[in-house]
Design a protein around this motif. Sequence first.
Motif, PDB file in Angstrom:
ATOM      1  N   UNK A 203       0.829  -1.195   0.000  1.00 46.26           N
ATOM      2  CA  UNK A 203       0.000   0.000   0.000  1.00 46.26           C
ATOM      3  C   UNK A 203       0.865   1.247   0.000  1.00 46.26           C
ATOM      4  N   UNK A 204       0.336   2.316  -0.566  1.00 42.69           N
ATOM      5  CA  UNK A 204       1.110   3.553  -0.716  1.00 42.69           C
ATOM      6  C   UNK A 204       1.604   4.089   0.620  1.00 42.69           C
ATOM      7  N   UNK A 205       0.812   3.933   1.681  1.00 43.14           N
ATOM      8  CA  UNK A 205       1.180   4.450   2.993  1.00 43.14           C
ATOM      9  C   UNK A 205       1.562   3.345   3.969  1.00 43.14           C
ATOM     10  N   UNK A 206       1.843   2.158   3.455  1.00 49.86           N
ATOM     11  CA  UNK A 206       2.180   1.033   4.336  1.00 49.86           C
ATOM     12  C   UNK A 206       3.501   1.279   5.049  1.00 49.86           C
ATOM     13  N   UNK A 207       3.617   0.744   6.272  1.00 49.43           N
ATOM     14  CA  UNK A 207       4.829   0.953   7.051  1.00 49.43           C
ATOM     15  C   UNK A 207       5.094  -0.228   7.983  1.00 49.43           C
ATOM     16  N   UNK A 208       6.318  -0.296   8.460  1.00 51.06           N
ATOM     17  CA  UNK A 208       6.713  -1.270   9.468  1.00 51.06           C
ATOM     18  C   UNK A 208       7.061  -0.522  10.738  1.00 51.06           C
ATOM     19  N   UNK A 209       6.355  -0.828  11.814  1.00 52.20           N
ATOM     20  CA  UNK A 209       6.698  -0.315  13.135  1.00 52.20           C
ATOM     21  C   UNK A 209       7.610  -1.332  13.807  1.00 52.20           C
ATOM     22  N   UNK A 210       8.476  -0.878  14.713  1.00 52.64           N
ATOM     23  CA  UNK A 210       9.450  -1.753  15.348  1.00 52.64           C
ATOM     24  C   UNK A 210       9.234  -1.799  16.856  1.00 52.64           C
ATOM     25  N   UNK A 211       9.156  -3.022  17.392  1.00 52.08           N
ATOM     26  CA  UNK A 211       9.261  -3.240  18.840  1.00 52.08           C
ATOM     27  C   UNK A 211      10.618  -3.873  19.086  1.00 52.08           C
ATOM     28  N   UNK A 212      11.445  -3.239  19.890  1.00 55.24           N
ATOM     29  CA  UNK A 212      12.811  -3.730  20.089  1.00 55.24           C
ATOM     30  C   UNK A 212      12.843  -5.064  20.827  1.00 55.24           C
TER      31      UNK A 212
END
Length: 251
Positions: A203-212
């Motif tokens: 998706x155009x605004x897709x993202x990956x968030x990170x939990x350490x």
Amino acid sequence: MVGARPLFLLAGLVSASPAAAACRQALILALDVSASVDAQEYRLQTDGLAQALIAPAVTEAFLSLPEAPVALAIFEWSGQNFQETVQPWTMIESEDDLAALSALLHGRPRSPGHGTTAIGAAMGYAAGLFAEGPACARMVLDISGDGENNDGPSPGERRDRPDLAGVTINGLAIVSELSAEEERLTPSGGRLVDYYTNHVIKGADAFVEIARDFSDFETAMIRKLLRELETIMVGEAAVPRQAVPPPPYRQ
């Protein structure tokens, strides 16, 4: 952190017909319960989500447009033959709705799950939930996990099938035990973040968030939910949303 934060423009929703305005977003949260997630990590993940759902900023984001609420569903997944719905579709219209979800998740016993990690199969299960769910202006699947696909269809192939057309897929990568070498070479989050970016999200605004690690899950989930729920109304009903920091890694 990379790039300017994208904005979801919900144009004309207030002036649309009542049926079209009934739901601004259908959001599915998919939680990894494969063998790599031990009992303590399961509690951190599930209780972290429970706390994130009732965080004041998240509550405000869910309820910011009462005339166009968010529909939410939650399921757990592991191997290609294991997916279990935790919460069927529910329209989030009040703080009580979020409090009830939080109470459901707190102390929930772990699903038996399976040893393998089948992200593609989880996408297929989500496609079925979307097909059964409400008609909303936007559809978003959020997949949380701590490993790469090793069972069933590949996520890179599964995400592009017609039954997920129009669905934005975001990821929450739990990067436990990141090696010093990985940290040095890819400070954005290492191999798993790269895998989610290249093979999971779309998706155009897709993202990956990170939990350490799993203890960071609640904070990461709050960041992710705020970004997914961010909305700007266009026209007479323009309501600028609160500033949300961009995710650390995005497509």
